[in-house]
Design an enzyme around this catalytic site. Structure first.
Site, mmCIF file in Angstrom:
data_model
loop_
_atom_site.group_PDB
_atom_site.id
_atom_site.type_symbol
_atom_site.label_atom_id
_atom_site.label_comp_id
_atom_site.label_asym_id
_atom_site.label_seq_id
_atom_site.Cartn_x
_atom_site.Cartn_y
_atom_site.Cartn_z
ATOM 1 N N LYS A 32 38.455 -13.650 -29.300
ATOM 2 C CA LYS A 32 37.752 -12.453 -28.794
ATOM 3 C C LYS A 32 38.247 -11.210 -29.547
ATOM 4 O O LYS A 32 38.515 -11.297 -30.730
ATOM 5 C CB LYS A 32 37.943 -12.324 -27.285
ATOM 6 N N HIS A 69 27.951 -16.298 -26.338
ATOM 7 C CA HIS A 69 29.064 -16.238 -25.374
ATOM 8 C C HIS A 69 28.646 -15.322 -24.223
ATOM 9 O O HIS A 69 27.957 -14.327 -24.425
ATOM 10 C CB HIS A 69 30.319 -15.709 -26.063
ATOM 11 N N GLU A 104 30.342 -23.013 -20.339
ATOM 12 C CA GLU A 104 31.366 -22.071 -19.896
ATOM 13 C C GLU A 104 30.875 -21.324 -18.653
ATOM 14 O O GLU A 104 30.159 -20.316 -18.774
ATOM 15 C CB GLU A 104 31.653 -21.046 -20.988
ATOM 16 N N GLU A 148 30.147 -13.133 -22.673
ATOM 17 C CA GLU A 148 30.533 -11.717 -22.832
ATOM 18 C C GLU A 148 29.532 -10.985 -23.713
ATOM 19 O O GLU A 148 29.251 -9.803 -23.497
ATOM 20 C CB GLU A 148 31.966 -11.631 -23.389
ATOM 21 N N ASN A 196 38.825 -19.144 -29.180
ATOM 22 C CA ASN A 196 38.081 -17.878 -29.331
ATOM 23 C C ASN A 196 39.061 -16.742 -29.063
ATOM 24 O O ASN A 196 39.477 -16.539 -27.929
ATOM 25 C CB ASN A 196 36.935 -17.863 -28.301
ATOM 26 N N GLY A 244 38.533 -16.524 -18.168
ATOM 27 C CA GLY A 244 39.600 -15.532 -18.039
ATOM 28 C C GLY A 244 40.054 -15.282 -16.612
ATOM 29 O O GLY A 244 40.777 -14.320 -16.350
ATOM 30 N N SER A 297 39.173 -20.985 -18.645
ATOM 31 C CA SER A 297 40.527 -21.158 -18.101
ATOM 32 C C SER A 297 41.137 -22.519 -18.407
ATOM 33 O O SER A 297 41.865 -23.088 -17.577
ATOM 34 C CB SER A 297 40.534 -20.876 -16.592
HETATM 35 C C1 PEP Z 1 36.118 -18.055 -23.512
HETATM 36 O O1 PEP Z 1 36.038 -16.857 -23.531
HETATM 37 O O2 PEP Z 1 35.379 -18.723 -24.254
HETATM 38 C C2 PEP Z 1 37.071 -18.667 -22.600
HETATM 39 C C3 PEP Z 1 36.882 -19.909 -22.273
HETATM 40 O O3 PEP Z 1 38.099 -17.887 -22.126
HETATM 41 P P1 PEP Z 1 39.381 -18.359 -21.258
HETATM 42 O O4 PEP Z 1 39.858 -19.662 -21.840
HETATM 43 O O5 PEP Z 1 40.377 -17.260 -21.427
HETATM 44 O O6 PEP Z 1 38.899 -18.520 -19.854
#
Ligand code: PEP
Length: 247
Positions: free
Chosen positions: A11, A93, A163, A95, A9, A169, A207
């Site tokens: 973003k 997601h 997630e 976010e 992703n 992040g 992460s």
């Molecule tokens: C995400 O936004 O779906 C995600 C898992 O981000 P990150 O891998 O940067 O934690």
């Protein structure tokens, strides 16, 4: 029997020059055992799909509108993503749930629109840190699953991504036991609703990086990853893909 999936992703990151990463990824991993998906910003989707054509990388959107067309300035319909070359779309997601107030009902409506357009919906779920600390993780995940996944979901048209919001992040990840607990719970909950629940891919996200990927992929009911930051560079995402291929 479930084909593994490495999903990236991007973003709100990436300009045309970033498309070189797709070519680098495809060159380094021309025939992976796992499925590979990259979800760039909408501005790059058609170009990325064009560059990825004939190779192992599939392309997806990061969101779609629940309606098929109409007066919704700035939004993108599922059929438009499909038309631009997408095969998947990320929905719900955290976010988008946080920044745009997306509810489970809205995510479910978007998933129905994605299915109607022939896209695979990658539906995201996850608890906040406060919810985990309060011991309500499985209640939260169960409610999100019931609310966000439409009745028409199948193993072919739906992927679920767990997630934890506090792991996205941040460089922090749950313990492998915590990941296994949620993924085993998701599998059991899906089995109450979907005839082919055993075939639904369950991704972990938050992460994931080359250094922790192998351990995460060896965890119960983890069928791949949804990767944010580490999907921006072909070398990192390729290393995660290689770990998935050997899991
Ligand atoms: C995400 O936004 O779906 C995600 C898992 O981000 P990150 O891998 O940067 O934690």
């Amino acid at each position: 029997m479930r084909r593994k999936l490495a999903a990236g992703n991007w973003k709100m990151n990436g300009l045309a020059a970033s498309l070189a990463e797709v070519e680098a990824l495809a060159k380094a991993h021309p025939a992976p055992r796992s499925e590979v998906l990259l979800c760039p910003p909408a501005t790059l989707l058609a170009q990325m799909a064009w560059k990825a054509k004939g190779g192992p990388v599939m392309v997806g959107g990061q969101d779609c509108h629940p309606e098929a067309s109409g007066a919704h300035t700035g939004d993108i319909a599922a059929a438009m993503l499909k038309d631009a070359g997408a095969s998947h779309v990320i929905l719900g997601h955290s976010e988008r749930r946080a920044d745009h107030g997306e509810t489970d009902a809205l995510v479910r409506a978007k998933a129905e629109a994605a299915h109607a357009a022939g896209l695979v919906a990658v539906i995201c779920l996850g608890e906040t840190e406060a919810q985990r600390d309060a011991g309500t993780t499985l209640d939260v995940i169960g409610a999100q699953l019931r609310g966000s996944v439409p009745d028409g979901a199948t193993a072919a048209n739906t992927v679920i991504a767990y997630e934890p919001v506090w792991a996205i992040g941040t460089g922090r990840t749950p313990t492998l036991a915590q990941i296994a607990e949620v993924h085993d719970f998701l599998r059991a909950e899906l089995a109450k609703r979907l005839a082919d629940a055993a075939g639904v891919r369950l991704l972990y996200g938050g992460s994931v990086k080359p250094s922790n990927a192998a351990d995460i992929f060896a965890t119960s009911n983890v069928d791949g990853a949804l990767v944010g930051g580490a999907s921006l560079k072909a070398a990192d995402f390729g290393a995660i893909l290689a770990a998935l291929d050997s899991a």
